[in-house]
Design an enzyme around this catalytic site. Sequence first.
Site, PDB file in Angstrom:
ATOM      1  N   HIS A   1     -10.096  22.092  12.358  1.00 31.50           N
ATOM      2  CA  HIS A   1      -9.711  20.833  13.241  1.00 31.50           C
ATOM      3  C   HIS A   1      -8.310  21.007  13.983  1.00 31.50           C
ATOM      4  O   HIS A   1      -7.539  21.665  13.066  1.00 31.50           O
ATOM      5  CB  HIS A   1      -9.927  19.672  12.453  1.00 31.50           C
ATOM      6  CG  HIS A   1      -9.637  18.360  13.198  1.00 31.50           C
ATOM      7  ND1 HIS A   1      -8.532  17.791  13.776  1.00 31.50           N
ATOM      8  CD2 HIS A   1     -10.685  17.467  13.512  1.00 31.50           C
ATOM      9  CE1 HIS A   1      -8.705  16.764  14.304  1.00 31.50           C
ATOM     10  NE2 HIS A   1     -10.021  16.682  14.222  1.00 31.50           N
TER      11      HIS A   1
ATOM     12  N   GLN B   1     -13.425  15.762   6.307  1.00 32.35           N
ATOM     13  CA  GLN B   1     -14.849  15.667   6.186  1.00 32.35           C
ATOM     14  C   GLN B   1     -15.626  15.587   4.727  1.00 32.35           C
ATOM     15  O   GLN B   1     -16.290  14.710   4.294  1.00 32.35           O
ATOM     16  CB  GLN B   1     -15.416  16.590   6.885  1.00 32.35           C
ATOM     17  CG  GLN B   1     -15.236  16.516   8.386  1.00 32.35           C
ATOM     18  CD  GLN B   1     -15.969  15.319   9.196  1.00 32.35           C
ATOM     19  OE1 GLN B   1     -17.137  14.967   8.621  1.00 32.35           O
ATOM     20  NE2 GLN B   1     -15.302  15.064  10.080  1.00 32.35           N
TER      21      GLN B   1
ATOM     22  N   LYS C   1     -12.679   7.525   7.585  1.00 31.15           N
ATOM     23  CA  LYS C   1     -14.057   8.247   7.314  1.00 31.15           C
ATOM     24  C   LYS C   1     -14.489   7.943   5.976  1.00 31.15           C
ATOM     25  O   LYS C   1     -15.653   8.120   5.745  1.00 31.15           O
ATOM     26  CB  LYS C   1     -13.627   9.844   7.552  1.00 31.15           C
ATOM     27  CG  LYS C   1     -13.565  10.504   9.013  1.00 31.15           C
ATOM     28  CD  LYS C   1     -13.291  11.889   9.322  1.00 31.15           C
ATOM     29  CE  LYS C   1     -12.433  11.963  10.790  1.00 31.15           C
ATOM     30  NZ  LYS C   1     -12.257  13.452  10.871  1.00 31.15           N
TER      31      LYS C   1
HETATM   32  C1  LIG Z   1     -11.125  13.779  11.296  1.00 29.55           C
HETATM   33  C2  LIG Z   1     -10.646  15.038  10.896  1.00 29.55           C
HETATM   34  C3  LIG Z   1      -9.305  15.327  11.114  1.00 29.55           C
HETATM   35  C4  LIG Z   1      -8.355  14.422  11.373  1.00 29.55           C
HETATM   36  O1  LIG Z   1      -8.182  12.983  10.992  1.00 29.55           O
HETATM   37  P1  LIG Z   1      -7.566  11.975  11.624  1.00 29.55           P
HETATM   38  O2  LIG Z   1      -7.922  10.686  10.920  1.00 29.55           O
HETATM   39  O3  LIG Z   1      -7.576  11.849  12.965  1.00 29.55           O
HETATM   40  O4  LIG Z   1      -6.050  12.422  10.994  1.00 29.55           O
HETATM   41  C5  LIG Z   1      -8.660  16.604  10.496  1.00 29.55           C
HETATM   42  N1  LIG Z   1      -9.724  17.591   9.945  1.00 29.55           N
HETATM   43  C6  LIG Z   1     -10.779  17.513   9.864  1.00 29.55           C
HETATM   44  C7  LIG Z   1     -11.973  18.160   9.350  1.00 29.55           C
HETATM   45  C8  LIG Z   1     -11.538  16.078  10.356  1.00 29.55           C
HETATM   46  O5  LIG Z   1     -12.847  15.922  10.426  1.00 29.55           O
END
Ligand SMILES: *Cc1c(COP(=O)(O)O)cnc(C)c1O
Length: 412
Positions: A129, A209, A232
Amino acid sequence: MGTETLKAFDVQRVRADFPILRRQVHGRPLVYLDNAATTQKPRVVLDALSRYYTDQNANVHRGVHHLSEIATAAYDGARTKVRRFFNAASDREIIFTRNATESINLVAQAYARPKLQAGDEVLISAMEHHSNIVPWQMACAERGAHLRVAPIDDRGELLLDEFERLLSERTRLVAITHMSNALGTVNPVAEIVRLAHGRNVPVLLDGSQAAYHMPVDVQALGADFYVATGHKLYGPTGIGVLYGRESLLEGMPPFLGGGDMIASVTFEKSTWNELPYKFEAGTPHIEGAIGLGTAIDYMQSVGLDEMAAHEQQLLAYGTTLLEAIPGVRMIGTARRKASILSFVMEGIHPHDIGTIVDREGVAIRTGHHCAQPVMERFGIPATARASLAMYNTREELDALGVALRKVVEVFG
Ligand SMILES: *Cc1c(COP(=O)(O)O)cnc(C)c1O
């Protein structure tokens, strides 16, 4: 995992705990398949947030008055829940941040930047990411160090041999995702840690994730740093987690300066508070931490293994269903993957797919998923991505299938 426990997973009961799932979109029942971007929140989390402000609100770690003691106990109690969830050795190893992005920046600025020298290397993978690319680029650029990228194959699996080859005398840190948000690939992170530690290189794992799809044990994995993001994990936005091995956190300077992170302040010099407070400058996101703690309780009450098994069944079902639709090509077919169905459709721009299925009440994401280098690797500008959570059902995947066949009718 016995069949009894699997049978105990009742998706309709889980769905009933998520108020938003009852709403409609464009006159259709909401089918929420954008969980990799953020998950929906169970009622218990919403109630915990509301209870905090109706009954507990005060600043933490400062007051001796009753409410401040209650708020402090709730905030620190949430940290203990997070520590147990990730099986960290001590609460001192759990830092609350704003999100995964801030957790990674904290390590890039307070761990990597002071250590990096000209010619040193930070090793990441080709499926990261942007949050696990840019902070390292910034730290490397400042110190004259280099970012190295371990490649992936056509299935979206990390090439472990290449990874091992790229681990050099100059590698100061490995930063790699536990699970890809764009492809669904689950990386062999214990093996990655073993290889890196064999060369005395510490490892940061991006668990943004993985943490809401499978049980995570940072000690079993051997991770030196592990990051996750509350929104998440069925929790609120604005709260993130950084796990750090205590010996490493002890040796790091603060990331931000201000209140709460100090032991003493004079105009000549300040001294730092103990862990974890050294890294929590200013008033923290108190209700965010409390909400995250509640979300973790909720996940555990549902059962992490049961949840993961349910999602694996859905993933298999969804893969078969999508592959039967004319022109669909799956992007990300790793042998070990979880909860992500990323795909393209012959001759149709992903944005058009997303717009048409939205009219049917189906929320999927289209774009580069904050992973432009992954798109480049597959030679595509974007994908459409349906991503699963514990409350999704086969019927919802069927609704996605019906909506995609409409896309084929319109554009085919
Ligand atoms: C969503 C995500 C991030 C970033 O998360 P934030 O809440 O926007 O800081 C980083 N790495 C992965 C693999 C993600 O899915």
